[in-house]
Motif scaffolding. Structure first.
Motif, short mmCIF file in Angstrom:
data_model
loop_
_atom_site.label_atom_id
_atom_site.label_comp_id
_atom_site.label_asym_id
_atom_site.label_seq_id
_atom_site.Cartn_x
_atom_site.Cartn_y
_atom_site.Cartn_z
N GLN A 69 50.86 22.03 34.63
CA GLN A 69 50.40 20.67 34.95
C GLN A 69 48.97 20.50 34.45
O GLN A 69 48.19 21.45 34.48
N TRP A 70 48.62 19.30 34.03
CA TRP A 70 47.22 19.05 33.70
C TRP A 70 46.77 17.70 34.25
O TRP A 70 47.58 16.78 34.39
N PHE A 71 45.48 17.63 34.56
CA PHE A 71 44.92 16.43 35.21
C PHE A 71 43.51 16.19 34.71
O PHE A 71 42.86 17.11 34.21
N HIS A 72 43.05 14.95 34.88
CA HIS A 72 41.64 14.64 34.66
C HIS A 72 41.04 14.24 36.01
O HIS A 72 41.69 13.53 36.79
N THR A 73 39.81 14.67 36.25
CA THR A 73 39.18 14.39 37.55
C THR A 73 39.10 12.89 37.86
O THR A 73 39.15 12.50 39.02
N GLY A 74 38.97 12.08 36.81
CA GLY A 74 38.79 10.65 37.01
C GLY A 74 40.09 9.88 37.13
O GLY A 74 40.09 8.65 37.18
N ASP A 75 41.19 10.62 37.16
CA ASP A 75 42.50 9.97 37.28
C ASP A 75 43.38 10.89 38.13
O ASP A 75 44.44 11.31 37.70
N TRP A 76 42.88 11.19 39.30
CA TRP A 76 43.47 12.23 40.14
C TRP A 76 44.65 11.68 40.93
O TRP A 76 44.56 10.57 41.46
N PRO A 77 45.74 12.42 41.03
CA PRO A 77 46.90 11.88 41.76
C PRO A 77 46.58 11.64 43.24
O PRO A 77 45.87 12.43 43.86
N ALA A 111 32.90 -6.44 35.87
CA ALA A 111 32.55 -5.42 36.87
C ALA A 111 33.45 -4.21 36.62
O ALA A 111 34.07 -3.65 37.52
N THR A 112 33.50 -3.83 35.34
CA THR A 112 34.49 -2.86 34.87
C THR A 112 34.04 -1.41 35.00
O THR A 112 34.80 -0.50 34.67
N GLY A 113 32.78 -1.20 35.43
CA GLY A 113 32.32 0.17 35.66
C GLY A 113 31.86 0.85 34.38
O GLY A 113 32.35 0.57 33.29
N VAL A 114 30.90 1.77 34.56
CA VAL A 114 30.37 2.50 33.40
C VAL A 114 30.94 3.91 33.32
O VAL A 114 30.75 4.62 32.34
N LEU A 115 31.64 4.31 34.38
CA LEU A 115 32.27 5.64 34.38
C LEU A 115 33.71 5.45 34.84
O LEU A 115 34.17 6.09 35.79
N SER A 116 34.41 4.56 34.17
CA SER A 116 35.75 4.21 34.65
C SER A 116 36.84 4.53 33.62
O SER A 116 38.01 4.30 33.90
N VAL A 117 36.45 5.05 32.46
CA VAL A 117 37.47 5.42 31.46
C VAL A 117 37.46 6.94 31.28
O VAL A 117 36.58 7.50 30.60
N ALA A 118 38.40 7.58 31.93
CA ALA A 118 38.47 9.05 31.88
C ALA A 118 38.71 9.50 30.44
O ALA A 118 39.48 8.88 29.71
N GLN A 119 38.04 10.59 30.06
CA GLN A 119 38.13 11.04 28.67
C GLN A 119 38.68 12.47 28.58
O GLN A 119 38.02 13.42 28.99
N VAL A 120 39.88 12.58 28.05
CA VAL A 120 40.47 13.90 27.79
C VAL A 120 40.21 14.21 26.32
O VAL A 120 40.63 13.46 25.45
N PRO A 121 39.47 15.30 26.04
CA PRO A 121 39.18 15.57 24.63
C PRO A 121 40.45 15.86 23.86
O PRO A 121 41.41 16.40 24.43
N SER A 122 40.43 15.49 22.60
CA SER A 122 41.63 15.74 21.82
C SER A 122 41.71 17.25 21.54
O SER A 122 40.82 17.83 20.93
N MET A 123 42.73 17.87 22.07
CA MET A 123 42.92 19.32 21.91
C MET A 123 44.32 19.58 21.41
O MET A 123 45.30 19.12 22.03
N ALA A 124 44.41 20.30 20.33
CA ALA A 124 45.72 20.59 19.75
C ALA A 124 46.60 21.27 20.78
O ALA A 124 46.14 22.14 21.53
N GLY A 125 47.85 20.88 20.83
CA GLY A 125 48.84 21.60 21.64
C GLY A 125 48.98 21.14 23.07
O GLY A 125 49.85 21.64 23.81
N LEU A 126 48.16 20.15 23.49
CA LEU A 126 48.23 19.75 24.90
C LEU A 126 49.64 19.33 25.29
O LEU A 126 50.12 19.61 26.39
N GLU A 127 50.31 18.67 24.37
CA GLU A 127 51.67 18.18 24.68
C GLU A 127 52.67 19.32 24.85
O GLU A 127 53.75 19.14 25.42
N THR A 128 52.31 20.53 24.43
CA THR A 128 53.24 21.65 24.55
C THR A 128 53.07 22.41 25.87
O THR A 128 53.90 23.24 26.23
#
Ligand code: FAD
Ligand code: N01
Length: 523
Positions: free
Chosen positions: A166-174, A145-162
């Protein structure tokens, strides 16, 4: 077993359920009702699944709350009061928690526990499950029962670590939310999540930049506080309403117009489309029986919506950029929002076309496009969707008979029988997964139907002393072919660049993953 596992002694259950969203919670209820021992293992630190993880501002369902709710207990549906036509995320989360407490299910749900391994043992004919906490379980049945929209996907974008903001994904909201007041905010993506969030962020942010790659169609939700007479009427007729939803192609009470969009006069077509716009949300896709199969009928509806966008958005260039072209309406999940297009009339909101010039990189202070344009940002929000349909299952990568991993079995795309079972994976059941109506339906209706099927199946096996059940390869192939044939009769076949086909996740085979399209015959 293919590996030796460094875990404590295994705890034995009749059934292990993975996940505690709508599907997992109901599975616990049903297995317990059968008198079987059951435990749900949930990665999050609360129940609710989608509604636990997606706490972004404006998150709410797009199926009427009276419909988007469990039907299994009449007492429950009579006593629960929804405050709005479309319930907000906090209210749905409160509802699921209420269900868990009302039916005393919490004692069989273990939170903060991610399942990392699931292997079928050919000798014992039982599943061996391991968690990230180093625990082991053995069970006859495993319910994914693991869900079909349960793995949030952040596209790989150069420089995100720099990035210094703050950055967030809608599917993993604080849980505590995000304060964007006075900040420069960038939202990447314009799907359902962005559409719901953008108008609210715009009221708070100093400036909001929306980075749009592909415009989608957004209907006004036409949300409003619950009307007492409507609630009374639903509660008086719940049995009929639920029966209608189960028999309908979509699992809800939205009524389809059974006329063809080609049979009606221009005036009648226009009136029908206006009515559907006023009804709001997904009602547009029920305007004509052939709206998702006939290109001309679909285009009439699409152009109707484009003209609405042009009438709402004052700047003609922005309006045109928001108008989806070359996309049949409804073949990318239709969005449902409140004041979405109106928001682009605000001075503090800018639409940035990242189809013309893609995002090149995230910088320390914001982001930069291929054409050199740079945007200074304090907060970046990824509304970029999910590794949908198969993401959560692929991460567990259960091993079936002979140690064959699911990822190998699904290397060319997911194959299931009825969307519920997989050949070579005995006693493993998937709820609302690939090959089922899943996201094309009111998912609570589909989930209930699936869980009841699984419970009936388990009851039969217990009564008849059967150790395993498994889909035959022939049945699975026939079902998968049927699902594909039905999809190919629709306009979805011309819009493959969507998560319905897995196209949004790098490396995935682009194949149809969702439903049996029962509505084609139901219409
Ligand atoms: P989920 O709610 O996704 O729950 C799955 C759970 O499994 C999660 O809690 C996850 O943490 C857990 N899990 C996954 N992998 C593991 C693991 N390895 N170990 C332990 N736990 C694990 N559908 C509709 O029909 N109508 C709507 O209006 C609607 N609105 C939506 C809005 C949003 C923002 C999103 C993202 C989806 C929406 N959906 C909607 C679809 C929604 O996902 C379903 O309606 C429903 O909530 C799914 O329930 P579920 O229990 O199947 O899965
Ligand atoms: O995700 P999405 P979502 N650069 O995948 C863009 C349900 N849901 O979270 O289309 C730039 O739909 C991507 O662009 P493109 C519902 O089933 C329901 O919004 O790939 N942009 C797209 O615009 C829904 O369908 C509700 O060109 C990038 C967006 O990100 C599902 O969940 C509310 C990019 C992703 O849209 C997922 O919705 C919320 C990049 N590198 C969710 N990568 C209800 O209202 C991706 N994008 C009920």
């Amino acid at each position: 077993m293919s590996q030796t596992m460094q875990t404590g002694p295994a705890q034995n259950f009749d059934a292990i359920v993975v996940g505690a969203g709508f599907a997992g919670v109901y599975s616990v209820y049903k297995f317990r009702e059968l008198g079987l021992s059951v435990k749900a293992l949930e990665a999050g630190d609360g129940v609710g699944g989608t509604w636990f993880h997606n706490r972004y501002p404006g998150a709410r369902c797009d199926i009427e709350s009276l419909d988007y709710s469990y039907s299994f207990s009449n007492e429950l549906q009579q006593e629960w009061h929804w405050t709005e036509r479309y319930a907000s995320q906090p209210e749905i989360l409160a509802y699921i928690n209420h269900v868990v407490d009302r039916f005393d299910l919490r004692r069989d749900i273990q939170l903060n526990t991610r399942v990392i391994k699931a292997e079928f043992n050919d000798q014992t004919q039982r599943w061996h499950i391991e968690t990230d906490a180093g625990e082991a379980y053995e069970a006859k049945y495993v319910v994914m029962a693991t869900g079909v929209l349960s793995v949030a996907q952040v596209p790989s974008m150069a420089g995100l670590e720099t990035f210094k903001g703050q950055w967030f994904h809608t599917g993993d909201w604080p849980k505590d939310g995000i304060d964007v007041r006075g900040k420069r905010v960038g939202v990447i993506g314009t799907g359902s999540s962005a559409t719901q969030m953008v108008p609210i962020l715009a009221e708070q942010a100093q400036h909001l930049y929306v980075f749009q790659r592909t415009p989608n169609y957004t209907m006004p939700a036409q949300n409003h506080p619950m009307k007492p007479d409507i609630e009374r009427d639903w509660k008086a007729h719940y049995p009929e309403r639920r029966k209608f939803a189960r028999a309908s192609g979509f699992g809800h009470n939205q009524v389809t117009n059974h006329k063809s969009g080609k049979e009606v006069s221009d005036a009648e077509r226009r009136t029908e489309l206006e009515n559907r716009w006023d009804l709001g949300g997904l009602y547009m896709m029920r305007a004509f029986k052939d709206i998702l199969t006939d290109p001309q009928v679909n285009e009439e509806a699409a152009e109707f919506v484009r003209n609405k966008i042009r009438a709402i958005v004052k700047d003609p260039e922005t309006a045109e950029a928001l108008c989806p072209k070359d996309l049949y309406i409804g073949t990318k999940r239709l969005c449902s929002g409140t004041y979405y297009y109106e928001t682009y009339n605000r001075n503090n909101v800018s639409l940035v076309n990242v189809k013309q010039s893609a995002i090149k990189q995230i910088t320390e202070t914001g982001l930069e496009l291929e054409n050199g344009d740079a945007y200074e940002l304090d907060v970046i929000i990824f509304a970029t969707g999910f590794d949908a349909m198969t993401g959560a299952l692929n991460r567990i990568n259960p091993k079936g008979r002979g140690g064959v991993p699911l990822r190998q079995a699904w290397a060319h795309g997911p194959q299931t029988y009825l969307g519920l079972t997989v050949h070579g994976f005995p006693n493993m059941f998937i709820i609302a997964g690939p090959g089922s109506p899943s996201v094309f339906s009111n998912m609570v209706t589909s989930i209930e139907q699936h869980v009841e099927w699984v419970a009936d199946c388990a009851a039969y096996m217990q009564q008849n002393g059967l150790a395993t059940i498994e889909a035959s390869e022939a049945a699975q192939t026939a079902w998968t072919q049927h699902v594909n044939e039905m999809a190919n009769k629709t306009l979805y076949a011309y819009s493959k660049n969507t998560w319905f086909y897995g196209a949004n996740t790098p490396g995935k085979p682009v194949v149809w993953a969702c439903r049996k399209f029962s509505w084609l015959t139901a219409c």
